[in-house]
Design an enzyme around this catalytic site. Structure first.
Site, PDB file in Angstrom:
ATOM      1  CG  ASN A 333      11.608   2.762   6.057  1.00 24.44           C
ATOM      2  OD1 ASN A 333      11.594   1.389   5.975  1.00 24.44           O
ATOM      3  ND2 ASN A 333      10.674   3.516   6.162  1.00 24.44           N
ATOM      4  CD  GLU A 362      12.343  -1.925   6.110  1.00 26.91           C
ATOM      5  OE1 GLU A 362      11.439  -2.139   5.724  1.00 26.91           O
ATOM      6  OE2 GLU A 362      12.757  -1.199   7.198  1.00 26.91           O
ATOM      7  CG  HIS A 377       9.147   5.258   3.074  1.00 30.81           C
ATOM      8  ND1 HIS A 377       8.749   5.997   4.163  1.00 30.81           N
ATOM      9  CD2 HIS A 377       8.538   4.177   3.356  1.00 30.81           C
ATOM     10  CE1 HIS A 377       7.962   4.998   4.997  1.00 30.81           C
ATOM     11  NE2 HIS A 377       7.925   4.010   4.465  1.00 30.81           N
ATOM     12  CD  GLU A 411       7.897  -2.870   2.724  1.00 25.65           C
ATOM     13  OE1 GLU A 411       6.987  -1.874   2.121  1.00 25.65           O
ATOM     14  OE2 GLU A 411       8.392  -2.657   3.750  1.00 25.65           O
TER      15      GLU A 411
END
Length: 779
Positions: A333, A362, A377, A411
């Protein structure tokens, strides 16, 4: 109510004398820095008005000035009751000075001001950037060039020069009435300033010894005499005397003997004359090819006297092996500056990670407004940043620290339309940096870091009908693929509620354009280790939570190692780590996992060990795994070590001799540290160990321990050694002072200095430990 005594007002002549003294001190410090009569330095010492920028509505004029020590900047503040210390910051705390609109703050709030008037100060710790606007291009250039020169020249000073500069700065601070003399009271204040508690009797004894003029005040040569007494290194004098003649010279022949016998330097004959030329300050000794005590100390404080092998500061490992044969410095993250639930997201976090050598970052991508994907997030209150801004930051900083490949771990939670925008941004911004086709037609195994230099790879989902990303694509526009949603694993009630409300699906529609950016790192769910008869394609890789990975390492260590010889594995922190805490990477490295992702923003033992591992091999972000972790037939299992070709067992003897200039933990004037040193071994289970010295009371300036410790190291190739210095506290948790971690295989033997690092992994200017290291083969 306490009365405050007013200081008597100085006369004009007194003010002028003090001003002249201040100028002389500043000039002397400028000379020490190698910046005599430098126009940029003079400008900074004079100071100037700058506009400080905090937001679109907060832009205020403040006066900034370099102090006479040439080490600290004073900044004007309008806050009521602000302490004088809070108005000063050290140049040692500056990581970078950027011109123009090169921070998020400048990009957002100063676009109306020409770039040539703007600059930003980036700090080493978690402090916010200082965004500033100068009144003219010339003023901005003076600040940018001046700060750049001071930082560069400070970094190039040797340890002795740094120590001298620091002590003279502390002496000046202790000279309260600025008369260039030191009374007994000022001497005692000075000793507290440099972190040493001396009782009245000893302080008076030192004072009387130096006060040759019997004037009850030390000045000029007497202060220099005091400086010499203070900086005496008796432990080094003893070593020097063993190899020097009665006149105080160590011949080149004796230096060769010391380097070979004690320091275990194989090239001692070549090294000795070079060390004399490099570090000996005495011209007579240099001409006679000999070394004095001062030259010997400077050698021991230099890179050649460091505990870390200087040849490991450059890339020395074979970089032509498949990518799966390396440990890769990786961040989890990466966009987060703080915790996982409410903290800010920032492009600055990517810049910090990349400049710390991180090679895998990421990006959690979600649909944003105006058809622009954002990164944050998911399901949390963390702030959002534009995907395009992150890609620009990666482009600008990917290869500043290391030339070896960067992996963008996607992601993806975006709609097909915004996935196309993501692909377009990566293609147009990264251009030739983005790898979109196999290297040199390599279709059977990973290319090497050497072949991928300067390239950015994308890790992500691939359309299932494009089963072979290596051999070309078909014309499928979009298709459902399995979804990977690490954010949904967060153990937080509000997150769980949002996941349930969303009605999480196990599939996601993937755009062909985004799928096409994935070449060597196709994300797949882990279905178990390979069936030898039906092996998976080498480019398929899985992500594991730390608990899943640790379970596999515990139950199937050798199978995990076999898997990692051919495939990449990415590990990420457990969902309960909402505070961005970290797990130990060592157990996962021990089974060959390459991409062990940590929260780079969180300081602590885990991050220290991580940075210790990756300072090896030239800080390139890639470390070659030991041969027994690259062998597809290996029988090595870190949980059950049997006889095998794992390297010779070693016995490590460490003597912690002394410490130098340990920083104050508590900034209070009367607080002196009580240091103790802990030595930790991090490796396979039977090598893990911890031993500690006694506590030295009230001495952070030059504590002496002289304690020996031995450690048996079963698997040297996997072991790291961590030295931690703490301020002992009987009633509460010990305070961290500094630490240094390095791979066992990077240890140098003999008498060595350890240059301590701060909590955030940055070097202190002159805080060291002095140790003796000896390594023997076990019978």
């Amino acid at each position: 109510m306490q009365c405050i005594r007013r200081q008597p007002k100085r006369t004009v002549s007194q003010e002028n004398i003090l001003l002249e003294q201040s100028r002389r001190v500043a000039a002397l410090n400028g000379i020490r820095l190698g910046l005599k009569d430098d126009k940029d330095l003079k400008f900074l010492l004079k100071g100037s008005q700058l506009l400080k920028v905090k937001s679109s509505s907060w832009r205020k004029e403040r006066f900034y000035k370099l102090q006479e020590d040439c080490k600290t900047i004073w900044q004007e503040s309008k806050k009521v009751l602000r302490s004088p210390e809070s108005q000063i910051f050290s140049i040692e705390d500056i990581r970078d000075v950027r011109s123009g609109h090169k921070t998020e703050g400048m990009e957002k709030y100063a676009k109306d001001v020409p770039e040539y008037r703007c600059f930003s100060i980036i700090f080493k710790d978690q402090r916010k950037n200082l965004d500033l606007i100068a009144s003219s291009e010339d003023d901005a250039n003076h600040w940018i060039a001046g700060l750049g020169k001071i930082i560069a020249h400070s970094n190039s000073m040797n340890q002795k020069q740094k120590l001298q500069h620091w002590i003279h700065t502390c002496l000046r601070k202790a000279d309260k009435n600025k008369d260039n003399k030191m009374s007994l009271k000022e001497l005692k204040d000075f000793l507290k300033e440099v972190n040493i508690e001396v009782d009245d009797y000893h302080a008076k004894k030192i004072f009387q010894h130096c006060d040759k003029s019997k004037t009850e005040a030390l000045e000029d040569d007497e202060i220099e005499e005091f400086y010499k007494i203070l900086t005496e290194r008796k432990e080094i004098d003893i070593i020097f005397q063993m190899y020097s003649d009665p006149e105080g010279f160590m011949s080149c022949q004796n230096l060769v003997r010391f380097l070979y016998e004690v320091q275990q330097e194989e090239d001692a004959v070549v090294a000795a004359p070079a060390l004399i030329q490099r570090y000996e300050p005495n011209e007579r000794a240099k001409r006679g090819n000999a070394m004095t005590k001062d030259g010997f100390l400077m050698y021991l404080l230099s890179d050649e006297g460091n505990i870390f092998n200087p040849s490991h500061r450059k890339v020395y490992q074979d970089m032509t092996q498949p990518l799966s044969h390396y440990l890769v410095s990786s961040s989890h993250n990466t966009y987060l500056m703080e915790d996982q639930i409410t903290g800010p997201s920032s492009t600055e976090a990517y810049i910090r990670a990349l400049t710390k050598g991180c090679r895998c970052v990421e990006l959690d991508c979600w649909d944003g407004p105006n058809s622009e994907p954002v990164i944050y997030h998911g399901y949390t209150l963390t702030s959002k940043i534009l995907f395009s801004d992150v890609i620009k930051a990666i482009k600008n900083y990917a290869f500043q620290t290391s030339p070896y490949p960067v992996i963008i771990s996607l992601e993806n939670h975006c709609s097909v339309e915004q996935q196309k925008v993501m692909a377009q941004h990566m293609t147009t911004i990264l251009q030739d940096m983005l790898l979109v086709a196999p290297v040199d037609g390599n279709k059977s195994h990973f290319p090497s870091p050497e072949q991928l230099k300067g390239k950015i790879l994308v890790k992500g989902k691939k359309l299932s009908r494009q089963e072979d990303p290596i051999n070309g694509n078909n014309n499928l526009e979009a298709e459902d693929v399995s979804d990977e949603d690490e954010a949904a694993e967060i153990e937080d009630e509000s997150v769980k509620t949002k996941v349930e409300q969303k009605g999480k699906s196990d599939t996601l529609k993937l755009a062909k354009e985004l799928s096409d950016t994935v070449v060597y790192c196709k994300s797949v769910h882990f279905e178990g280790f390979d069936d030898p008869n039906h092996p998976r394609a080498f480019y398929e890789m899985s992500s594991f939570s730390e608990s899943k990975a640790l379970k596999l390492a515990q139950e199937s260590g050798t199978s995990f190692i076999h898997h990692n010889t051919r495939h990449l594995s990415r590990i990420y922190p457990a969902g309960w780590r909402t505070d961005s805490s970290n797990y130990s990477p060592v157990e996962l490295w021990n089974v060959g996992c390459q991409i062990v992702a940590l929260n780079f923003q969180t300081a602590g033992t885990e991050m220290d060990v991580y940075q210790g591992r990756f300072q090896d091999n030239g800080f390139s972000g890639y470390v070659l795994k030991p041969e027994f972790l690259r062998d597809e037939q290996t029988k090595f299992n870190p949980k059950s070590i049997t006889e095998g070709m794992w390297g010779t067992k070693k016995k490590l003897l460490l003597k912690i001799i002394s410490g130098q200039q340990l920083p104050k933990v508590n900034k209070s004037k009367n607080s002196i540290v009580d240091p103790k040193v802990t030595i930790e071994i991090h490796g396979v289970q039977q090598d893990n160990n911890k031993k500690q010295t006694k506590v030295i009371e009230n001495n952070g300036f030059n504590p002496n321990w002289n304690e020996e410790f031995t450690f048996d190291i079963e698997i040297p190739a996997l072991a790291l050694v961590r030295f931690v210095v703490e301020d002992f506290d009987m009633s509460t948790k010990n305070d961290f002072i500094g630490q240094y971690t390095l791979p066992f295989t990077s240890l140098k033997q003999g008498y060595r200095h350890i240059h301590l690092l701060t909590k955030n992994g940055d070097p202190y200017s002159s805080s060291t430990l002095f140790v003796f290291v000896n390594i023997q083969d076990c019978d």
